[in-house]
Design a protein around this motif. Structure first.
Motif, PDB file in Angstrom:
ATOM      1  N   HIS A 176       2.378  -5.581   6.502  1.00 53.42           N
ATOM      2  CA  HIS A 176       2.368  -4.125   6.382  1.00 53.42           C
ATOM      3  C   HIS A 176       0.959  -3.578   6.150  1.00 53.42           C
ATOM      4  O   HIS A 176       0.691  -2.419   6.480  1.00 53.42           O
ATOM      5  N   THR A 230       9.457   5.049   4.589  1.00 50.52           N
ATOM      6  CA  THR A 230       8.590   3.927   4.204  1.00 50.52           C
ATOM      7  C   THR A 230       9.365   2.705   3.736  1.00 50.52           C
ATOM      8  O   THR A 230       8.752   1.672   3.456  1.00 50.52           O
ATOM      9  N   ASN A 261       5.645  -1.746   0.637  1.00 49.29           N
ATOM     10  CA  ASN A 261       5.228  -0.930   1.785  1.00 49.29           C
ATOM     11  C   ASN A 261       5.005   0.517   1.377  1.00 49.29           C
ATOM     12  O   ASN A 261       4.031   1.158   1.809  1.00 49.29           O
TER      13      ASN A 261
END
Length: 394
Positions: free
Chosen positions: A39, A162, A318
């Protein structure tokens, strides 16, 4: 995403010693940090850097999950009384105890701090995606099949902005349900109320079948089954076939074949043949470590610590990386990455302390509810109190 199983006395599954337990913990911690790397590439380099660590990590998680959950089911199969309700209650508690607060935190951060859009192009913020993610319906196999058939479903559930890593959590949850129904109901003949049996089958079986041939990880159900086969083998094969030089030979053959495959066709952590070779290496080393009587205390503590919050880290990293990226756009890239990684670990550890580590208490609270809901009435009425959990670490 689960830690090692320490088998109770009299269990049909051999106990896993401290060295093997530390090894499994280390694998979990390493895999969680490999996902962070994937990520970082997406957030800071827009995916323009080739990095296979994310797929490797997910495959490791599913191999370990299949291995450990199979051993857990074998332990339960040797106990008297109903087993499916307790199994599902434990799995739901293990997955959802940090998952729900992580999702709420992610929603709050997306509302207050995050201005960019991530994930699938469809709408993935708001009440509907939140409820869909809460019910583990994000990117369900039915939605994916309809997309292939070119049937437009405007209410398809995507991972919440997200919360992109959550898609694997949903796949894992429904694999647990499908395998629990297969083992305890089909193989052991345990009865379940039809009002719950059919919805559980309808939700879980398509996910299991779809992810055997497609899905985000191409064949995650089959990769899970590879780990399950290793878990069954460890429990059933004689000691002479599970450890010693033979285990090192298995690991060595897997390593050589894996290097050869990478040299010939490249590396893809989701490739099924690659996953098989990875499993030979990982579980070959594990079997060899079963002979180790001890492990340095500092190694055991370090592995245990970093593995303890690895699931929370998987859930929240993330979003934290994106928050830091948005707030430090004028700062050097390296600084934003370092701060994002460190803050991800801090937030994940706090999430673990506040929620994840209490999942056993949640499981004890859920078990009688699951027993009353799933078991036929005569059997459910005979239950006076939930059984105390055996000495396990999941």
């Amino acid at each position: 995403m689960n830690a090692a199983v320490i088998a109770p006395a009299g269990s049909p599954v051999p106990a896993i010693g401290p060295a093997a337990t530390a090894y499994l913990d280390a694998l979990r911690a390493i895999a969680a940090n490999l996902v962070i790397g994937s990520h970082i590439v997406l957030v800071h380099y827009q995916g323009n850097v080739r990095y296979p660590g994310g797929s490797v990590a997910v495959s490791i998680f599913f191999l370990l999950s299949g291995f450990l959950i199979t051993q857990s089911m074998l332990n339960r199969a040797g106990r008297p009384g109903p087993r499916l309700p307790g199994f599902l209650a434990d799995r739901v508690a293990r997955i959802m105890t940090p998952y729900v607060p992580a999702l709420l935190l992610i929603v709050a951060l997306n509302v207050w701090l995050i201005t960019t859009h991530w994930g699938a192009p469809e709408e993935n913020t708001g009440l509907r995606p939140f409820l869909g993610n809460l019910l583990m319906l994000q990117d369900h196999s039915v939605f994916q099949l309809l997309e292939i058939l070119r049937i437009d479903i405007p209410w398809r559930v995507r991972p919440y902005n997200t919360a992109e890593p959550f898609w694997t959590v949903a796949v894992e949850m429904w694999i647990y349900v499908a395998m629990g129904l297969f083992v305890f109901c089909l193989l052991y003949g345990e009865r379940v109320r039809r009002r719950y049996l059919w919805p559980l089958l309808v939700l879980s079986l398509p996910v299991f079948v779809w992810n055997a041939a497609a899905g985000g990880g191409k064949s995650l159900s089959l990769i899970w089954l590879i780990g399950a086969a290793a878990g069954w083998a460890l429990a059933r094969l004689p000691v002479s076939l599970r450890s010693g030089r033979l285990s090192l030979c298995v690991a060595g053959v897997g390593a050589v074949a894996l290097v050869g495959r990478i040299g010939k066709v490249g590396f893809d952590g989701y490739d099924l043949q690659t996953a098989v070779l990875m499993a030979l290496v990982l579980f070959g080393v594990l079997c060899h470590l079963l002979n180790a009587r001890s492990v340095p205390q500092w190694v055991d503590r370090a592995c245990r610590f970093f593995a303890s919050y690895s699931y929370s880290l998987y859930l929240i990293h993330n979003t934290v990386l994106i928050v830091v990226w948005e707030l430090t756009r004028d700062a050097p890239r390296w600084l934003s990455i370092v701060v994002g990684v460190l803050l991800s670990h801090v937030v994940a550890y706090l999430l673990y302390v506040a929620f994840e580590r209490h999942y056993r208490h949640v499981a004890r609270w859920l078990r009688p509810w699951f027993e009353r809901a799933l078991m036929p009435k005569p059997a459910a009425a005979s239950i006076v109190a939930p059984l105390k959990p055996q000495a396990q670490r999941f």
